[in-house]
Motif scaffolding. Sequence first.
Motif, mmCIF file in Angstrom:
data_model
loop_
_atom_site.group_PDB
_atom_site.id
_atom_site.type_symbol
_atom_site.label_atom_id
_atom_site.label_comp_id
_atom_site.label_asym_id
_atom_site.label_seq_id
_atom_site.Cartn_x
_atom_site.Cartn_y
_atom_site.Cartn_z
ATOM 1 N N PRO A 81 -27.833 12.593 -13.370
ATOM 2 C CA PRO A 81 -27.138 12.897 -12.114
ATOM 3 C C PRO A 81 -28.178 13.586 -11.002
ATOM 4 N N GLN A 94 -23.610 10.983 -10.108
ATOM 5 C CA GLN A 94 -22.837 11.782 -10.932
ATOM 6 C C GLN A 94 -21.623 10.897 -11.317
ATOM 7 N N GLN A 95 -21.209 9.786 -11.082
ATOM 8 C CA GLN A 95 -20.260 9.001 -11.155
ATOM 9 C C GLN A 95 -20.431 8.585 -12.497
ATOM 10 N N ASP A 96 -19.292 8.354 -13.456
ATOM 11 C CA ASP A 96 -19.569 7.834 -14.649
ATOM 12 C C ASP A 96 -19.296 6.158 -14.737
ATOM 13 N N ASP A 97 -18.949 5.588 -13.412
ATOM 14 C CA ASP A 97 -18.887 4.268 -13.396
ATOM 15 C C ASP A 97 -19.838 3.498 -12.670
ATOM 16 N N PHE A 98 -21.321 4.309 -12.168
ATOM 17 C CA PHE A 98 -22.227 3.783 -11.584
ATOM 18 C C PHE A 98 -23.375 4.306 -12.453
ATOM 19 N N TYR A 139 -22.089 -1.331 -11.723
ATOM 20 C CA TYR A 139 -20.927 -0.652 -11.517
ATOM 21 C C TYR A 139 -19.864 -0.884 -12.746
ATOM 22 N N GLU A 194 -24.232 12.345 -5.354
ATOM 23 C CA GLU A 194 -22.849 11.956 -5.760
ATOM 24 C C GLU A 194 -22.590 10.616 -6.797
ATOM 25 N N LEU A 195 -23.215 9.596 -6.234
ATOM 26 C CA LEU A 195 -23.350 8.310 -6.805
ATOM 27 C C LEU A 195 -23.843 8.574 -8.348
#
Length: 148
Positions: free
Chosen positions: A10, A45-49, A67, A42-43
């Motif tokens: 992250p 930190q995403q679980d799907d990226f 993704y 922010e990207l």
Amino acid sequence: MRIEIHKLGPYQADAFVELLDIFKEVFAMRNFKLPANKHLEELLQQDDFFVFVAVSEGKIVGGLTAYRLMQYYSEAPLVYIYDIAVLKRYQRKGIGKKLILGIKDYCREIGVEEIFVQADDEDEHALDFYRATGAKESKVTHFTYPLG
């Protein structure tokens, strides 16, 4: 040459920017405007990226972005590789294959059913690469709806 594959975490936006510079160079992206660091953080930190980088002697020489997509046909997600690139002077040294192996291993660990990627029919280099890494080919036509 020793290559290490790392999944960015992250708070590694600076490394992500290095990879975006590689994408810009390899894909000959003109007029590319780098998004704000806050957006990149922010990207990450995403679980799907996911962002994977190939590192040689402390320098990022390639990488990929992907993704995770939840599906309704199965409880197991799919993963879509969005971009993959290796600096030209490091190509043809197995780095791209190591990146593919890295994401495949990670996706097995998190229960992904399948990884998929697109390549333009005209991009023989990409087509040859994916075939050489064991991807199964299927012919489709890709449509887009430009919105802006």
